[in-house]
Design a protein around this motif. Structure first.
Motif, PDB file in Angstrom:
ATOM      1  N   SER A   3       0.831  -1.187   0.000  1.00 36.31           N
ATOM      2  CA  SER A   3       0.000   0.000   0.000  1.00 36.31           C
ATOM      3  C   SER A   3       0.865   1.236   0.000  1.00 36.31           C
ATOM      4  O   SER A   3       1.863   1.288   0.697  1.00 36.31           O
ATOM      5  CB  SER A   3      -0.895  -0.023   1.227  1.00 36.31           C
ATOM      6  N   PRO A   4       0.524   2.281  -0.769  1.00 33.47           N
ATOM      7  CA  PRO A   4       1.416   3.383  -0.951  1.00 33.47           C
ATOM      8  C   PRO A   4       1.383   4.473   0.093  1.00 33.47           C
ATOM      9  O   PRO A   4       2.372   4.746   0.735  1.00 33.47           O
ATOM     10  CB  PRO A   4       1.002   3.932  -2.301  1.00 33.47           C
ATOM     11  N   PHE A   5       0.260   5.165   0.287  1.00 33.27           N
ATOM     12  CA  PHE A   5       0.291   6.432   0.965  1.00 33.27           C
ATOM     13  C   PHE A   5      -0.441   6.436   2.300  1.00 33.27           C
ATOM     14  O   PHE A   5      -0.781   7.478   2.812  1.00 33.27           O
ATOM     15  CB  PHE A   5      -0.315   7.507   0.051  1.00 33.27           C
ATOM     16  N   MET A   6      -0.707   5.269   2.884  1.00 32.38           N
ATOM     17  CA  MET A   6      -1.473   5.198   4.106  1.00 32.38           C
ATOM     18  C   MET A   6      -0.589   4.743   5.262  1.00 32.38           C
ATOM     19  O   MET A   6       0.574   4.410   5.085  1.00 32.38           O
ATOM     20  CB  MET A   6      -2.667   4.241   3.930  1.00 32.38           C
ATOM     21  N   MET A   7      -1.187   4.687   6.462  1.00 28.41           N
ATOM     22  CA  MET A   7      -0.419   4.373   7.654  1.00 28.41           C
ATOM     23  C   MET A   7      -0.199   2.888   7.849  1.00 28.41           C
ATOM     24  O   MET A   7       0.665   2.489   8.596  1.00 28.41           O
ATOM     25  CB  MET A   7      -1.138   4.941   8.881  1.00 28.41           C
ATOM     26  N   VAL A 157     -28.548   0.603  -0.961  1.00 28.27           N
ATOM     27  CA  VAL A 157     -27.305  -0.062  -1.351  1.00 28.27           C
ATOM     28  C   VAL A 157     -26.202   0.976  -1.545  1.00 28.27           C
ATOM     29  O   VAL A 157     -26.414   2.026  -2.156  1.00 28.27           O
ATOM     30  CB  VAL A 157     -27.494  -0.854  -2.666  1.00 28.27           C
ATOM     31  N   LEU A 158     -25.024   0.679  -0.997  1.00 35.56           N
ATOM     32  CA  LEU A 158     -23.854   1.526  -1.207  1.00 35.56           C
ATOM     33  C   LEU A 158     -23.062   0.966  -2.381  1.00 35.56           C
ATOM     34  O   LEU A 158     -22.635  -0.191  -2.354  1.00 35.56           O
ATOM     35  CB  LEU A 158     -22.970   1.547   0.045  1.00 35.56           C
ATOM     36  N   GLY A 159     -22.882   1.764  -3.412  1.00 36.22           N
ATOM     37  CA  GLY A 159     -22.098   1.335  -4.572  1.00 36.22           C
ATOM     38  C   GLY A 159     -20.739   1.994  -4.559  1.00 36.22           C
ATOM     39  O   GLY A 159     -20.623   3.201  -4.323  1.00 36.22           O
ATOM     40  N   LEU A 160     -19.691   1.212  -4.783  1.00 40.28           N
ATOM     41  CA  LEU A 160     -18.351   1.772  -4.854  1.00 40.28           C
ATOM     42  C   LEU A 160     -17.512   1.011  -5.868  1.00 40.28           C
ATOM     43  O   LEU A 160     -17.723  -0.178  -6.107  1.00 40.28           O
ATOM     44  CB  LEU A 160     -17.662   1.775  -3.491  1.00 40.28           C
ATOM     45  N   THR A 161     -16.588   1.725  -6.474  1.00 41.68           N
ATOM     46  CA  THR A 161     -15.639   1.129  -7.408  1.00 41.68           C
ATOM     47  C   THR A 161     -14.256   1.168  -6.781  1.00 41.68           C
ATOM     48  O   THR A 161     -13.774   2.234  -6.388  1.00 41.68           O
ATOM     49  CB  THR A 161     -15.624   1.884  -8.752  1.00 41.68           C
ATOM     50  N   LEU A 162     -13.629   0.008  -6.669  1.00 45.26           N
ATOM     51  CA  LEU A 162     -12.278  -0.099  -6.114  1.00 45.26           C
ATOM     52  C   LEU A 162     -11.283  -0.211  -7.266  1.00 45.26           C
ATOM     53  O   LEU A 162     -11.512  -0.963  -8.216  1.00 45.26           O
ATOM     54  CB  LEU A 162     -12.165  -1.323  -5.209  1.00 45.26           C
ATOM     55  N   VAL A 163     -10.196   0.532  -7.175  1.00 44.53           N
ATOM     56  CA  VAL A 163      -9.176   0.485  -8.221  1.00 44.53           C
ATOM     57  C   VAL A 163      -7.892  -0.108  -7.650  1.00 44.53           C
ATOM     58  O   VAL A 163      -7.667  -0.092  -6.440  1.00 44.53           O
ATOM     59  CB  VAL A 163      -8.896   1.885  -8.805  1.00 44.53           C
ATOM     60  N   PRO A 164      -7.029  -0.662  -8.505  1.00 47.62           N
ATOM     61  CA  PRO A 164      -5.759  -1.208  -8.014  1.00 47.62           C
ATOM     62  C   PRO A 164      -4.934  -0.137  -7.318  1.00 47.62           C
ATOM     63  O   PRO A 164      -5.025   1.050  -7.633  1.00 47.62           O
ATOM     64  CB  PRO A 164      -5.070  -1.696  -9.295  1.00 47.62           C
ATOM     65  N   LYS A 165      -4.128  -0.553  -6.383  1.00 49.76           N
ATOM     66  CA  LYS A 165      -3.252   0.383  -5.702  1.00 49.76           C
ATOM     67  C   LYS A 165      -2.189   0.890  -6.673  1.00 49.76           C
ATOM     68  O   LYS A 165      -1.837   0.203  -7.636  1.00 49.76           O
ATOM     69  CB  LYS A 165      -2.591  -0.259  -4.482  1.00 49.76           C
ATOM     70  N   PRO A 166      -1.665   2.077  -6.460  1.00 57.43           N
ATOM     71  CA  PRO A 166      -0.668   2.612  -7.383  1.00 57.43           C
ATOM     72  C   PRO A 166       0.628   1.821  -7.363  1.00 57.43           C
ATOM     73  O   PRO A 166       1.031   1.278  -6.332  1.00 57.43           O
ATOM     74  CB  PRO A 166      -0.457   4.049  -6.897  1.00 57.43           C
ATOM     75  N   ARG A 167       1.243   1.767  -8.520  1.00 60.98           N
ATOM     76  CA  ARG A 167       2.512   1.072  -8.685  1.00 60.98           C
ATOM     77  C   ARG A 167       3.520   2.073  -9.254  1.00 60.98           C
ATOM     78  O   ARG A 167       3.154   2.977 -10.003  1.00 60.98           O
ATOM     79  CB  ARG A 167       2.319  -0.112  -9.633  1.00 60.98           C
ATOM     80  N   LEU A 168       4.787   1.915  -8.909  1.00 57.70           N
ATOM     81  CA  LEU A 168       5.823   2.847  -9.341  1.00 57.70           C
ATOM     82  C   LEU A 168       6.908   2.120 -10.125  1.00 57.70           C
ATOM     83  O   LEU A 168       7.402   1.080  -9.681  1.00 57.70           O
ATOM     84  CB  LEU A 168       6.451   3.533  -8.118  1.00 57.70           C
ATOM     85  N   ALA A 312      -1.276  13.143  -7.757  1.00 55.91           N
ATOM     86  CA  ALA A 312      -1.832  12.785  -9.066  1.00 55.91           C
ATOM     87  C   ALA A 312      -2.755  11.584  -8.945  1.00 55.91           C
ATOM     88  O   ALA A 312      -3.813  11.530  -9.590  1.00 55.91           O
ATOM     89  CB  ALA A 312      -0.703  12.492 -10.047  1.00 55.91           C
ATOM     90  N   TYR A 313      -2.392  10.612  -8.130  1.00 59.22           N
ATOM     91  CA  TYR A 313      -3.241   9.428  -7.933  1.00 59.22           C
ATOM     92  C   TYR A 313      -4.540   9.809  -7.250  1.00 59.22           C
ATOM     93  O   TYR A 313      -5.613   9.311  -7.586  1.00 59.22           O
ATOM     94  CB  TYR A 313      -2.482   8.381  -7.125  1.00 59.22           C
ATOM     95  N   GLN A 314      -4.445  10.707  -6.255  1.00 61.93           N
ATOM     96  CA  GLN A 314      -5.642  11.136  -5.543  1.00 61.93           C
ATOM     97  C   GLN A 314      -6.595  11.882  -6.471  1.00 61.93           C
ATOM     98  O   GLN A 314      -7.826  11.727  -6.395  1.00 61.93           O
ATOM     99  CB  GLN A 314      -5.248  12.023  -4.363  1.00 61.93           C
TER     100      GLN A 314
END
Length: 318
Positions: A3-7, A157-168, A312-314
């Motif tokens: 995971s990139p930018f979280m704790m 219903v809660l709808g959400l789209t999950l995207v892959p984590k960023p890669r460098l 940029a990812y955000q």
């Protein structure tokens, strides 16, 4: 998964779902907690996930520690009763002893014992570097064929789209790519280092990172960057740049940046024009890179560049 930018190593939704899959596959019941609404200074946005096992282990988080312990308790009760629930913390909450220092409000949906097949499918899709759409409700979690532009309630219903984590992907030699790779690795971001320099490759491998040798400037190894990949070029000898930039621009990386001054960047763009590159593609290249445009220290440049990539990812995935 990284995971990139979280704790936490379990901050990204894919990591949380992987944890849930492991629990359920090993016969341990669990519950998913999803942030469904916030007001004020809530630390996580709607759609953020947390998983709690029946033994109390957890992955992910829904606040900055203000309510997570109470969420674990509520999740364990939901698991035991096999009943999902919605809970509120902060303004309007019945939990008067659980305070939010920010003065805001967090509403959560806790799904007890979610469907393992749906979770397994979501994890596999994200692992293939593809987005996945989910619907969450008190009835459970399921895969959706609808691509949701924003996390929001649609009826019950809660709808959400999950995207892959960023890669460098970093291509370069010397102190700068090593410093950026070290920081990205410490931030738990999946990182590939490419270099013609064996010492740079060795340093990357010593950090446990994949490393790929570059041997011919105009013929880089075949690779394709997906929409959740950032590419950073960090060479002082610019003969390596054109072929690598042409390759990166042929892909769909959300961030493409190259080391150097404004004058260097202008010369770089002119070289690409001479090679037949169109202006729209050239405008995708960021240079100078980083939020601090005149940083010359490798470590500070790494911080500045990774922060720009995170921004940029955000913007891409608000």
């Amino acid at each position: 998964m990284n995971s990139p930018f979280m704790m936490s190593n379990y901050a990204h939704a894919g990591d949380v779902l992987s944890f849930a899959e492991t629990c359920l596959s090993n016969g341990e019941r669990c519950a998913l907690a999803a942030v469904i609404d916030t007001d004020g200074g809530g630390v996580r946005a709607p759609g953020a996930l947390m998983c709690v096992s029946e033994s109390g282990r957890q992955a992910g988080y829904v606040s900055n520690g203000c309510v997570d312990a109470d969420v674990v308790m509520n999740a364990k009760e939901a698991i035991a009763q096999n009943t999902s629930r919605r809970i509120v913390y902060g303004r309007g909450s019945p939990f008067l002893d659980v305070k939010l220092p920010c003065g805001g409000r967090i509403e959560l949906l806790i799904i007890a014992n979610p469907d393992v097949a749906a979770i397994r499918s979501a994890v596999a899709t994200l692992a293939k570097r593809e987005p996945v759409c989910l619907t969450l409700s008190e009835s459970g979690l399921s895969i959706s064929s609808t691509a949701y532009e924003a996390t929001a309630w649609r009826g019950d219903v809660l709808g959400l789209t999950l995207v892959p984590k960023p890669r460098l992907r970093i291509a370069g030699r010397g102190a700068e790519p090593v410093a950026l790779a070290r920081l990205a690795n410490a931030s738990d971001m999946t990182t590939l280092v490419q270099s013609p320099d064996e010492s740079s490759l060795s340093l990357a491998r010593s950090m446990g990172l994949p490393a790929m040798a570059l041997s011919v400037p105009d013929h880089p190894p075949s690779i394709h960057d997906d929409p959740w990949t950032a590419f950073v070029l960090m060479f002082h000898d610019h003969d390596w740049e054109p072929g690598l930039l042409e390759q990166a621009l042929a892909g769909s990386a959300f961030y493409i940046g190259a080391l150097g001054s404004r004058k260097t960047h202008d010369l770089r763009c002119e070289t690409l024009r001479d090679r037949g590159m169109d202006e729209a593609s050239i405008r995708r290249i960021r240079g100078p890179i980083g939020l601090i445009k005149q940083s010359r220290d490798a470590s500070l440049l790494a911080v500045s560049t990774l922060a720009e990539i995170a921004e940029a990812y955000q913007e891409l995935n608000p």
